[in-house]
Design a protein around this motif. Structure first.
Motif, PDB file in Angstrom:
ATOM      1  N   HIS A  64       0.827  -1.217   0.000  1.00  0.00           N
ATOM      2  CA  HIS A  64       0.000   0.000   0.000  1.00  0.00           C
ATOM      3  C   HIS A  64       0.859   1.265   0.000  1.00  0.00           C
ATOM      4  O   HIS A  64       0.533   2.251   0.655  1.00  0.00           O
ATOM      5  CB  HIS A  64      -0.936   0.028   1.214  1.00  0.00           C
ATOM      6  N   HIS A  65       1.933   1.240  -0.752  1.00  0.00           N
ATOM      7  CA  HIS A  65       2.850   2.387  -0.796  1.00  0.00           C
ATOM      8  C   HIS A  65       3.237   2.623  -2.246  1.00  0.00           C
ATOM      9  O   HIS A  65       4.148   1.982  -2.779  1.00  0.00           O
ATOM     10  CB  HIS A  65       4.090   2.107   0.055  1.00  0.00           C
ATOM     11  N   ALA A  66       2.517   3.545  -2.910  1.00  0.00           N
ATOM     12  CA  ALA A  66       2.795   3.838  -4.315  1.00  0.00           C
ATOM     13  C   ALA A  66       4.180   4.441  -4.474  1.00  0.00           C
ATOM     14  O   ALA A  66       4.547   5.368  -3.754  1.00  0.00           O
ATOM     15  CB  ALA A  66       1.733   4.792  -4.865  1.00  0.00           C
ATOM     16  N   GLU A  67       4.934   3.906  -5.441  1.00  0.00           N
ATOM     17  CA  GLU A  67       6.314   4.369  -5.612  1.00  0.00           C
ATOM     18  C   GLU A  67       6.780   4.023  -7.015  1.00  0.00           C
ATOM     19  O   GLU A  67       6.373   3.005  -7.595  1.00  0.00           O
ATOM     20  CB  GLU A  67       7.220   3.681  -4.584  1.00  0.00           C
ATOM     21  N   MET A  68       7.624   4.869  -7.572  1.00  0.00           N
ATOM     22  CA  MET A  68       8.265   4.582  -8.854  1.00  0.00           C
ATOM     23  C   MET A  68       9.657   5.194  -8.815  1.00  0.00           C
ATOM     24  O   MET A  68       9.807   6.429  -8.845  1.00  0.00           O
ATOM     25  CB  MET A  68       7.450   5.140 -10.023  1.00  0.00           C
ATOM     26  N   ARG A  69      10.671   4.335  -8.720  1.00  0.00           N
ATOM     27  CA  ARG A  69      12.048   4.825  -8.645  1.00  0.00           C
ATOM     28  C   ARG A  69      13.018   3.708  -9.000  1.00  0.00           C
ATOM     29  O   ARG A  69      12.650   2.531  -9.004  1.00  0.00           O
ATOM     30  CB  ARG A  69      12.365   5.367  -7.253  1.00  0.00           C
ATOM     31  N   MET A  70      14.249   4.095  -9.280  1.00  0.00           N
ATOM     32  CA  MET A  70      15.292   3.121  -9.572  1.00  0.00           C
ATOM     33  C   MET A  70      15.801   2.522  -8.264  1.00  0.00           C
ATOM     34  O   MET A  70      16.128   3.253  -7.322  1.00  0.00           O
ATOM     35  CB  MET A  70      16.437   3.769 -10.344  1.00  0.00           C
TER      36      MET A  70
END
Length: 267
Positions: free
Chosen positions: A209-215
């Motif tokens: 439940h933790h939206a994230e977009m990263r390398m």
């Protein structure tokens, strides 16, 4: 909330952690989202229906029915719908490999983006040591989370009386607890490592439940969030570009109004 504006068109949409069958599920917002988007492929990345909660007490309203109807309608209209069960709907893992009403059930998938890059798509509970090795703690954590959501409703009722907008108490609590932050980091690292081990360019998951977009560790880690608090989806555009869509933030006024309904009506 549904409007007659032109639908947004995406190549792929990823949704997870809807938790149909719980009072905290923002099915009303998801119905609005599904009515306003079209896509070629739709991934349901686990915990769509909350079997844990439904075994304890039954909760299901008209908007929950509407979510199911819209998902099946998308499949009938030509959208490729792929359902990857999570830990809360793990009973569906007994049916892996089957297709039901146009929805294909798989344990995981490899998605090839429009630009040729390849991504592991998996719910992620397999990489959560608590879920794997101490399931009773996972159920205890589920109870604590549900309690926090109940407190959240009362907390926001008080905020509304003073003219303040919606604010997520449970998300704030998670950010303040150092061990929770460490657990998120471990989870992200484990998923990224698995994608890299398989020679893939990234991973799409849910579960925490933790939206994230990263390398992370040289691969693109993408978590599509949930539809309990954040109301987020991960979408892929026609050119292979990914974006996290925060439906609550985009529709903050409507969200505040829907939160303003009497608690008795929302229960």
């Amino acid at each position: 909330m549904h409007t007659t504006e032109a639908k947004r068109r995406y190549r792929t949409v990823f949704l997870s952690d809807i938790h149909l069958g719980t009072r905290g599920c923002r099915s009303d917002f998801l119905v609005d989202f599904l009515n306003r988007v079209e896509c070629e492929k739709l991934f349901l990345v686990g915990d769509i229906v909350d079997g844990w909660r439904l075994r304890k007490s039954w909760y299901w309203d008209a908007s929950h029915d509407e979510v199911i109807r819209l998902l099946l309608q998308a499949a009938r209209n030509g959208t490729e719908v792929i359902y990857i069960p999570g830990n809360h709907d793990e009973v569906l893992r007994d049916w892996l490999g089957m297709e039901i009403a146009g929805v294909r059930l798989v344990n995981e998938a490899v998605h090839t983006g429009a630009d040729g890059r390849r991504y592991l798509v998996i719910h992620g509970d397999q990489f959560d040591s608590v879920v794997r090795y101490a399931k009773f703690l996972a159920h205890l954590g589920d109870w604590a989370y549900d309690t926090a959501l109940t407190m959240n409703r009362w907390f926001n009722a008080a905020r509304r009386r003073f003219g303040y907008p919606y604010w997520s108490l449970s998300q704030w609590l998670k950010r303040q607890v150092k061990e929770a932050v460490k657990a998120i980091d471990r989870f992200e690292g484990a998923l990224a490592q698995e994608a890299r081990r398989r020679g893939l360019d990234g991973v799409v998951c849910g579960h925490i439940h933790h939206a994230e977009m990263r390398m992370v560790q040289g691969v693109l880690y993408m978590n599509d969030g949930d539809w309990v608090e954040s109301c987020t989806a991960l979408v892929e555009h026609a050119d292979g570009r990914f974006e996290l869509v925060d439906w609550a933030r985009e529709n903050r006024l409507s969200f505040f109004r829907s939160e303003s309904r009497p608690l008795a009506a929302a229960a």
